[in-house]
Enzyme design. Structure first.
Site, PDB file in Angstrom:
ATOM      1  N   GLN A 103       0.816  -1.212   0.000  1.00 38.55           N
ATOM      2  CA  GLN A 103       0.000   0.000   0.000  1.00 38.55           C
ATOM      3  C   GLN A 103       0.848   1.259   0.000  1.00 38.55           C
ATOM      4  O   GLN A 103       0.461   2.286  -0.561  1.00 38.55           O
ATOM      5  CB  GLN A 103      -0.936   0.015   1.218  1.00 38.55           C
ATOM      6  CG  GLN A 103      -1.987  -1.071   1.185  1.00 38.55           C
ATOM      7  CD  GLN A 103      -2.748  -1.074  -0.128  1.00 38.55           C
ATOM      8  OE1 GLN A 103      -3.503  -0.161  -0.424  1.00 38.55           O
ATOM      9  NE2 GLN A 103      -2.554  -2.108  -0.932  1.00 38.55           N
TER      10      GLN A 103
ATOM     11  N   HIS B  45       1.448   3.182  -3.338  1.00 45.16           N
ATOM     12  CA  HIS B  45       0.407   3.923  -4.062  1.00 45.16           C
ATOM     13  C   HIS B  45       0.805   5.369  -4.305  1.00 45.16           C
ATOM     14  O   HIS B  45       0.780   5.860  -5.419  1.00 45.16           O
ATOM     15  CB  HIS B  45      -0.910   3.869  -3.301  1.00 45.16           C
ATOM     16  CG  HIS B  45      -1.762   2.696  -3.669  1.00 45.16           C
ATOM     17  ND1 HIS B  45      -2.345   2.571  -4.906  1.00 45.16           N
ATOM     18  CD2 HIS B  45      -2.128   1.600  -2.969  1.00 45.16           C
ATOM     19  CE1 HIS B  45      -3.035   1.448  -4.951  1.00 45.16           C
ATOM     20  NE2 HIS B  45      -2.913   0.835  -3.794  1.00 45.16           N
TER      21      HIS B  45
ATOM     22  N   GLU C   5      -8.470   1.309   6.243  1.00 45.16           N
ATOM     23  CA  GLU C   5      -9.101   0.854   5.002  1.00 45.16           C
ATOM     24  C   GLU C   5      -8.907  -0.652   4.837  1.00 45.16           C
ATOM     25  O   GLU C   5      -9.850  -1.398   4.614  1.00 45.16           O
ATOM     26  CB  GLU C   5      -8.475   1.608   3.820  1.00 45.16           C
ATOM     27  CG  GLU C   5      -8.986   1.181   2.461  1.00 45.16           C
ATOM     28  CD  GLU C   5      -8.197   1.811   1.335  1.00 45.16           C
ATOM     29  OE1 GLU C   5      -8.694   1.807   0.195  1.00 45.16           O
ATOM     30  OE2 GLU C   5      -7.064   2.300   1.567  1.00 45.16           O
ATOM     31  N   HIS C   6      -7.645  -1.093   4.933  1.00 45.98           N
ATOM     32  CA  HIS C   6      -7.315  -2.523   4.865  1.00 45.98           C
ATOM     33  C   HIS C   6      -6.719  -2.950   6.200  1.00 45.98           C
ATOM     34  O   HIS C   6      -5.793  -2.297   6.692  1.00 45.98           O
ATOM     35  CB  HIS C   6      -6.280  -2.799   3.775  1.00 45.98           C
ATOM     36  CG  HIS C   6      -6.644  -2.277   2.422  1.00 45.98           C
ATOM     37  ND1 HIS C   6      -6.166  -1.073   1.934  1.00 45.98           N
ATOM     38  CD2 HIS C   6      -7.430  -2.800   1.455  1.00 45.98           C
ATOM     39  CE1 HIS C   6      -6.638  -0.878   0.716  1.00 45.98           C
ATOM     40  NE2 HIS C   6      -7.415  -1.901   0.397  1.00 45.98           N
TER      41      HIS C   6
ATOM     42  N   ASP D  84      -7.655  -6.697  -3.630  1.00 44.96           N
ATOM     43  CA  ASP D  84      -7.601  -5.696  -4.692  1.00 44.96           C
ATOM     44  C   ASP D  84      -8.035  -6.263  -6.038  1.00 44.96           C
ATOM     45  O   ASP D  84      -8.679  -5.567  -6.828  1.00 44.96           O
ATOM     46  CB  ASP D  84      -6.168  -5.165  -4.829  1.00 44.96           C
ATOM     47  CG  ASP D  84      -5.898  -3.996  -3.906  1.00 44.96           C
ATOM     48  OD1 ASP D  84      -6.841  -3.503  -3.264  1.00 44.96           O
ATOM     49  OD2 ASP D  84      -4.729  -3.575  -3.824  1.00 44.96           O
TER      50      ASP D  84
ATOM     51  N   HIS E 113     -53.030  18.076   9.716  1.00 38.01           N
ATOM     52  CA  HIS E 113     -52.696  16.654   9.770  1.00 38.01           C
ATOM     53  C   HIS E 113     -53.834  15.871  10.454  1.00 38.01           C
ATOM     54  O   HIS E 113     -54.299  14.837   9.953  1.00 38.01           O
ATOM     55  CB  HIS E 113     -51.401  16.433  10.567  1.00 38.01           C
ATOM     56  CG  HIS E 113     -50.151  16.695   9.793  1.00 38.01           C
ATOM     57  ND1 HIS E 113     -49.829  17.917   9.305  1.00 38.01           N
ATOM     58  CD2 HIS E 113     -49.132  15.852   9.437  1.00 38.01           C
ATOM     59  CE1 HIS E 113     -48.657  17.854   8.682  1.00 38.01           C
ATOM     60  NE2 HIS E 113     -48.210  16.599   8.750  1.00 38.01           N
TER      61      HIS E 113
END
Length: 429
Positions: A259, A262, A327-328, A361, A420
């Site tokens: 990761q 990235h 995230e992971h 992924d 109402h």
């Protein structure tokens, strides 16, 4: 990688550092993005073509902005047969997983004359943003389009930046065709998001926009939210590994770097109960950095947002993970399933030493479009639910309403909403 003893102060500092990566903090870009969005809203095609020429150096007009069938066939012929086969296998896994997420409408009829229910309807149209440039991300194409197709969305419009030659990356285009995109347009950036949100002469307006992108795309999605729905404001990628002394340090190091490569804002964190493992992982990372092609990006990522945290117990390690809400999340311990039951916040959880993050992924089937920057505390992975909407169903017979009308009138009058109350009362005058 830096090794830090996990305590309240170090945790507080790390959380503060992580928040710096939040796209909502990039105010300096907001004005630029909003100007592009408003320009596209007002000048439509004309603005889209100008921005495509300015940012992508591709000169397109209404006759060439939409990908043709001939271009799709040309692209598919350029894709390696082996990669094509892998994409098809991946598609099968993704579709099979997401088919299990499908919901059905339901109705509950009771003897007292009432019927309550929920009608589940697919969105009519969805826009899928796919990053372009030099890289191709066919996995993201599949992960965004297939859940929409499984949900029953009829119009799936994909946008992606063209190359200077005015063409879409052939691998990206092939993935879009296989997954079920109904239309593909050669436009990227904030201008693509605005075109999907408001529509132009060439690009149709959609009900929802999904898909990852750079800071301009993220802020454009934020700017158009309310005019259309969006999936989320995605931040940089991140991974957290929980490990004890049973973990293989080489595997852990490799997964952290998967990761970190990235971009420079990506985050890679190991939380371990073993100082020995911490030192071994750090050495393995140094070794990998000498041979991996993207080592410059990885090094900057680790310098900015890479940590090895040594916790006094597995309970403290889990607590840290839940605070970060990664995230992971990989769990590499003697009893990973037991640890998994204690996880409250994570986008995707990978269990055991042979469930490395790239499995999610590319191939396993669960979606890799995941909540980032701590939003796993309240967001979920992209799925079929993102492409449906629900309508409540209410039916009362006269007899059923008669039993309840006085209670309804009392409630309405307590809120001083006499019309109402009257709406119910007139039926029993």
């Amino acid at each position: 990688m830096r090794i830090i003893t996990l305590d309240d102060r170090s945790m507080e500092n790390i959380l503060a550092d992580m928040l710096k990566r939040d796209p909502n903090n990039y105010d300096s870009y907001t004005q630029t993005v909003e100007a592009i969005v408003n320009d596209v809203r007002n000048r439509r095609d004309e603005a889209v073509f100008e921005y495509t020429a300015k940012f992508d150096h591709a000169y397109l007009d209404a006759s060439g902005i939409r990908v043709t069938e001939a271009e799709i066939q040309e692209a598919m012929e350029q894709v390696d047969a082996g990669l094509l086969d892998v994409m098809k296998q991946s598609m099968e896994n993704i579709r099979s997983y997401h088919e299990k997420q499908k919901r059905n409408s339901w109705f509950d009829a009771k003897p007292d004359g009432t019927i309550l229910g929920q009608k589940v309807t697919a969105l009519e149209s969805v826009g899928v943003y796919v990053p372009g440039g030099k890289a191709a991300y066919p996995s993201s194409v599949l992960m965004n389009i297939i859940p929409a197709e499984v949900a029953g969305v009829k119009q799936i419009v994909m946008v992606t930046p063209p190359g200077k030659d005015g063409k879409v990356n052939p691998v990206t285009l092939t993935a879009a065709h296989l997954a079920g995109a109904t239309q593909v347009y050669k436009v990227g950036g904030a201008q693509a998001v605005a075109a999907l949100a408001f529509g132009t002469q060439s690009i149709p307006r959609v009900n929802k926009i999904v898909g990852p992108g750079n800071i301009f795309v993220a802020l454009a999605k934020k700017a158009v939210y309310g005019h259309v729905s969006i999936d989320s404001i995605a931040g940089p990628s991140e991974i957290l590994v929980i490990a004890d002394d049973s973990a293989n340090p080489r595997f852990v190091a490799a997964d952290l770097l998967s990761q970190a490569e990235h971009d420079e804002l990506a985050s890679a964190i190991l939380v371990t109960t073993s100082m020995d493992l911490a030192k071994k992982v750090s050495l393995e990372v140094e070794g990998f950095l000498k041979v991996l092609p993207r080592s410059e990006i990885i090094s900057k990522s680790l310098d900015n947002y890479g940590y090895i945290l040594v916790a006094e117990s597995m309970e403290k390690a889990v607590e840290a993970s839940n605070s970060i809400a990664p995230e992971h999340l990989e769990i590499v311990t003697r009893n990973p399933f037991e640890v998994m039951t204690k996880i409250q916040n994570a986008g995707a959880i990978f269990i055991g030493e042979y469930s490395s993050e790239p499995l999610g992924d590319y191939f396993a089937g669960p979606n890799h479009i995941l909540p980032t920057n701590g939003t796993a505390k309240f967001f979920s992975p992209l799925g079929v639910d993102d492409f449906i909407k629900k309508s409540s169903i209410i039916y009362y017979s006269r007899e059923a309403l008669e039993k309840a009308h006085k209670e309804i009138e009392l409630f309405a009058e307590a809120e001083h909403l006499t019309a109402h109350a009257n709406s119910v009362r007139v039926r029993f005058e």
